[in-house]
Design a protein around this motif. Sequence first.
Motif, PDB file in Angstrom:
ATOM      1  N   PHE A 197       0.834  -1.210   0.000  1.00 15.89           N
ATOM      2  CA  PHE A 197       0.000   0.000   0.000  1.00 15.89           C
ATOM      3  C   PHE A 197       0.864   1.253   0.000  1.00 15.89           C
ATOM      4  N   LEU A 198       1.901   1.268   0.813  1.00 19.92           N
ATOM      5  CA  LEU A 198       2.730   2.475   0.932  1.00 19.92           C
ATOM      6  C   LEU A 198       3.446   2.812  -0.366  1.00 19.92           C
ATOM      7  N   VAL A 199       3.856   1.813  -1.120  1.00 17.12           N
ATOM      8  CA  VAL A 199       4.571   2.101  -2.367  1.00 17.12           C
ATOM      9  C   VAL A 199       3.614   2.341  -3.533  1.00 17.12           C
ATOM     10  N   SER A 200       2.325   2.139  -3.290  1.00 18.14           N
ATOM     11  CA  SER A 200       1.334   2.344  -4.345  1.00 18.14           C
ATOM     12  C   SER A 200       0.904   3.806  -4.414  1.00 18.14           C
ATOM     13  N   ASP A 201       0.248   4.160  -5.489  1.00 21.34           N
ATOM     14  CA  ASP A 201      -0.255   5.519  -5.650  1.00 21.34           C
ATOM     15  C   ASP A 201      -1.389   5.822  -4.676  1.00 21.34           C
TER      16      ASP A 201
END
Length: 257
Positions: A233-237
């Motif tokens: 989630f954190l590395v996603s947009d």
Amino acid sequence: MTQHLPLAGKKGLIVGIANQHSIAYGCARTIRQLGAELAITYLNSKAEPHVRPLAEELDATLTLPLDVEQPGQLDRVFAAIREQWGGLDFVIHSIAYCPMEDLHGRVTDCSLSGFSQAMRVSCYSFIEMARLAEPLMPNGGTLVTMSYHGAEKVVEHYNIMGPVKAALESTARYLASELGNQGIRVHAVSPGPLKTRAASGIAHFDKLIDDAIERAPQNRLVDIDDVGQTVAFLVSDAARALTGETLYVDGGFHIMA
């Protein structure tokens, strides 16, 4: 991999896989399933036979040696990434080390050499990775490191790694402030106790496990897949408005007195 996957098209470096029980492997597996392309590192020739099959399973584009204490190795990893991809979307930093005699002793008695080595591997290497990643993230990106509740509260037997992880969490906040105007987001993730090889070096680790199960509101241990989902989630947009956070993945343990 199809383009509807939320991380399709993203490329990232994952540092810290030692075996299939590693937090870094849980992150890599989830992120790969969601469509990202990966570069994987292994510590040394002793670790390579354990890591390379996992890298192959993950279809890693690059599988490279990395001991952050060896001069030039980190630069070579980022040079290979630049040559292969030309850019980078995320870095997952999941490495830590402290000499056993200092890890098992009082903070009061910690040696300068032990403290320096713990800070070098566990904290300063994250700064180095941020510096090397910055020019590869002209359109923004995400840097994530791994912490532990002992950074905020005194956890019995965690000893000198508590101050070291506190420095790491503070470092993440300062990096987030400095790199935010370039669209680079920085986070620390703080999992609850996990049965990893690294954790086995902590004295009386079984007691930490039992305490976490008993006191956490969810009355369970988290696992590497729980951490992997959070990091994905954190590395996603979807997490584009978040930076500088320390996110706990511990079943709520950290909220309890």
